[in-house]
Motif scaffolding. Structure first.
Motif, PDB file in Angstrom:
ATOM      1  N   ASP A 121      -4.293  -1.740   0.573  1.00 12.80           N
ATOM      2  CA  ASP A 121      -3.836  -1.801  -0.817  1.00 12.80           C
ATOM      3  C   ASP A 121      -4.884  -1.250  -1.777  1.00 12.80           C
ATOM      4  O   ASP A 121      -6.027  -1.707  -1.786  1.00 12.80           O
ATOM      5  N   ASP A 122      -4.472  -0.276  -2.601  1.00 11.72           N
ATOM      6  CA  ASP A 122      -5.366   0.261  -3.626  1.00 11.72           C
ATOM      7  C   ASP A 122      -4.993  -0.235  -5.024  1.00 11.72           C
ATOM      8  O   ASP A 122      -5.580   0.180  -6.020  1.00 11.72           O
ATOM      9  N   GLY A 123      -3.987  -1.126  -5.086  1.00 16.48           N
ATOM     10  CA  GLY A 123      -3.561  -1.657  -6.369  1.00 16.48           C
ATOM     11  C   GLY A 123      -2.705  -0.712  -7.181  1.00 16.48           C
ATOM     12  O   GLY A 123      -2.353  -1.000  -8.321  1.00 16.48           O
ATOM     13  N   LYS A 124      -2.331   0.428  -6.608  1.00 18.70           N
ATOM     14  CA  LYS A 124      -1.561   1.443  -7.333  1.00 18.70           C
ATOM     15  C   LYS A 124      -0.137   1.544  -6.792  1.00 18.70           C
ATOM     16  O   LYS A 124       0.465   2.618  -6.775  1.00 18.70           O
ATOM     17  N   SER A 125       0.418   0.438  -6.357  1.00 22.14           N
ATOM     18  CA  SER A 125       1.714   0.473  -5.681  1.00 22.14           C
ATOM     19  C   SER A 125       2.896   0.601  -6.644  1.00 22.14           C
ATOM     20  O   SER A 125       3.892   1.242  -6.311  1.00 22.14           O
ATOM     21  N   PHE A 126       2.809  -0.029  -7.814  1.00 23.61           N
ATOM     22  CA  PHE A 126       3.891   0.024  -8.802  1.00 23.61           C
ATOM     23  C   PHE A 126       3.311   0.257 -10.190  1.00 23.61           C
ATOM     24  O   PHE A 126       2.176  -0.144 -10.467  1.00 23.61           O
ATOM     25  N   TYR A 127       4.098   0.886 -11.057  1.00 25.33           N
ATOM     26  CA  TYR A 127       3.592   1.198 -12.395  1.00 25.33           C
ATOM     27  C   TYR A 127       4.419   0.568 -13.516  1.00 25.33           C
ATOM     28  O   TYR A 127       4.083   0.696 -14.693  1.00 25.33           O
ATOM     29  N   LYS A 128       5.503  -0.137 -13.166  1.00 26.91           N
ATOM     30  CA  LYS A 128       6.293  -0.844 -14.168  1.00 26.91           C
ATOM     31  C   LYS A 128       7.069  -1.959 -13.491  1.00 26.91           C
ATOM     32  O   LYS A 128       7.171  -2.012 -12.256  1.00 26.91           O
ATOM     33  N   LEU A 129       7.633  -2.855 -14.309  1.00 28.02           N
ATOM     34  CA  LEU A 129       8.449  -3.944 -13.788  1.00 28.02           C
ATOM     35  C   LEU A 129       9.926  -3.596 -13.933  1.00 28.02           C
ATOM     36  O   LEU A 129      10.401  -3.279 -15.020  1.00 28.02           O
ATOM     37  N   LYS A 130      10.628  -3.656 -12.800  1.00 27.64           N
ATOM     38  CA  LYS A 130      12.068  -3.384 -12.790  1.00 27.64           C
ATOM     39  C   LYS A 130      12.760  -4.510 -12.028  1.00 27.64           C
ATOM     40  O   LYS A 130      12.486  -4.729 -10.842  1.00 27.64           O
ATOM     41  N   ILE A 131      13.638  -5.251 -12.715  1.00 27.41           N
ATOM     42  CA  ILE A 131      14.389  -6.330 -12.080  1.00 27.41           C
ATOM     43  C   ILE A 131      15.875  -6.035 -12.249  1.00 27.41           C
ATOM     44  O   ILE A 131      16.359  -5.915 -13.385  1.00 27.41           O
ATOM     45  N   LYS A 132      16.589  -5.899 -11.143  1.00 33.54           N
ATOM     46  CA  LYS A 132      18.004  -5.547 -11.178  1.00 33.54           C
ATOM     47  C   LYS A 132      18.865  -6.641 -10.558  1.00 33.54           C
ATOM     48  O   LYS A 132      18.495  -7.248  -9.556  1.00 33.54           O
ATOM     49  N   VAL A 133      20.019  -6.866 -11.156  1.00 33.87           N
ATOM     50  CA  VAL A 133      21.028  -7.753 -10.565  1.00 33.87           C
ATOM     51  C   VAL A 133      21.918  -6.912  -9.663  1.00 33.87           C
ATOM     52  O   VAL A 133      22.461  -5.893 -10.089  1.00 33.87           O
ATOM     53  N   LYS A 134      22.037  -7.302  -8.401  1.00 35.76           N
ATOM     54  CA  LYS A 134      22.797  -6.537  -7.408  1.00 35.76           C
ATOM     55  C   LYS A 134      23.863  -7.423  -6.773  1.00 35.76           C
ATOM     56  O   LYS A 134      23.866  -8.646  -6.924  1.00 35.76           O
ATOM     57  N   GLU A 135      24.754  -6.772  -6.048  1.00 26.21           N
ATOM     58  CA  GLU A 135      25.744  -7.524  -5.271  1.00 26.21           C
ATOM     59  C   GLU A 135      25.069  -8.300  -4.147  1.00 26.21           C
ATOM     60  O   GLU A 135      25.445  -9.425  -3.825  1.00 26.21           O
TER      61      GLU A 135
END
Length: 346
Positions: A99-113
């Motif tokens: 892990d280099d700490g660069k895995s994600f750059y924003k928060l995305k939360i989705k409601v799915k089926e």
């Protein structure tokens, strides 16, 4: 506070790359009956935003599936937030291996089926009747036995760069494709020990229940998947039976579990296990590319795409409008090498 990110992704990516903030990449999931997924989603967005969580989270009536990164300084506060949610209190958190700490750059939360696209009718079988969880020690012991069959429940592009010794690796693009194919492969072996594994365990939660429903007598799953296995063998000094890289669905695209490189560059054939997406966004093909080919083709999959990235932004946007926006993945059955790079088979 807005409950969605509004900042351009390129700006966010650049900000992440320039940041020296230490972050921890984590994944977790939990099947649970949620009466109001949208309300739960909004609650999570507010709470997680407070502590700087980035990542991709799916929420559905059946539970939650999360791949995220958390600032190291806020990790304990994040865990406290989880502890305040009844069904997430004490949840196992899979911490990334490489892990280099660069895995994600924003928060995305989705409601799915569903929190996992499995194509199954959950009402047709008991989804709670799951296979037995195996520790790293138990997994190593059971997979050494002659009456055990080991199955990788991931996709072909994941298994291409890394898998366990002697595992069956179905040539599939999606999890939903793998279930009927694995059942066909294992015809006549329902009395054997069926051991399954995946990245973090969520696919095996559903697959193990499905195969027990289909009549397999002795069904097992690797607890916490490849991620927890890698952590445990390192802590306990156990034999590592995984070869290569573990593909991950974030900006890293992989974490090294062993030093072996078991795959090849899709363009020149040299040993390589580095996934990338074609720099031409109208193409965006996911494929393996070595450093030499990355330089030669300017991070593109072909000379045609290389020409596209030098067009004006307006022309590139027009090309993107004409393309299918779905995910494109390299498969030997659909692409071939040519003098201009990778060429789709017509």
């Amino acid at each position: 506070m807005e409950l969605y990110n509004r900042v351009n992704r390129e700006v966010l990516k650049q900000k992440l790359q320039l940041s020296d903030e230490k972050r921890v990449t984590i994944s977790f999931y939990q099947y649970w009956n949620l009466n109001n997924p949208q309300l739960f989603r909004d609650h999570l967005y507010l709470k997680f935003s407070e502590v700087g969580v980035y990542g991709r989270i799916y929420v559905a009536k059946e539970g939650i599936n999360a791949q995220i990164s958390v600032p190291e300084n806020n990790l304990e506060q994040f865990k406290q937030y989880l502890a305040e949610i009844t069904f997430l209190n004490g949840i196992r958190l899979n911490v990334a291996v490489d892990d280099d700490g660069k895995s994600f750059y924003k928060l995305k939360i989705k409601v799915k089926e569903k929190i996992l696209a499995d194509g199954l009718n959950d009402e047709s079988f008991d989804v709670t009747n799951k296979g037995k969880h195996l520790s790293a020690e138990e997994f190593n012991q059971l997979t050494d036995q002659d009456d055990t069959v080991l199955v990788d429940m991931r996709n072909h592009y994941e298994t291409e760069v890394g898998h366990f010794e002697n595992a069956i690796c179905p040539d599939v693009d999606t999890f939903r494709d793998s279930l009927p194919i694995v059942e066909e492969i294992l015809e006549g072996q329902k009395d054997k020990n069926l051991v399954m594994y995946c990245t973090g365990g969520i696919r095996c939660e559903k697959a193990s229940a499905y195969f027990k429903h289909k009549g397999f007598e002795n069904v097992y799953q690797l607890e916490g998947g490849i991620i927890k296995y890698a952590q445990d063998i390192s802590k306990k000094g156990l034999k590592n039976k995984f070869k290569g890289k573990n593909f991950v669905f974030d900006e890293r695209l992989g974490e090294r579990i062993s030093e072996e490189i078991i795959s090849k560059c899709h363009q020149c054939g040299k040993p390589c296990d580095d996934h990338t997406n074609c720099k031409n966004e109208a193409c965006n093909l996911l494929f393996l590319q070595c450093e030499e080919c990355a330089e030669k083709y300017e991070n593109c999959c072909s000379k045609e795409c290389q020409e596209v990235i030098h067009l004006s932004e307006e022309k590139q946007k027009e090309l993107r409008k004409q393309q299918d926006s779905g995910i494109r993945i390299f498969s030997k059955g659909r692409f071939k090498k040519s003098s201009s790079g990778l060429e789709k088979i017509k």
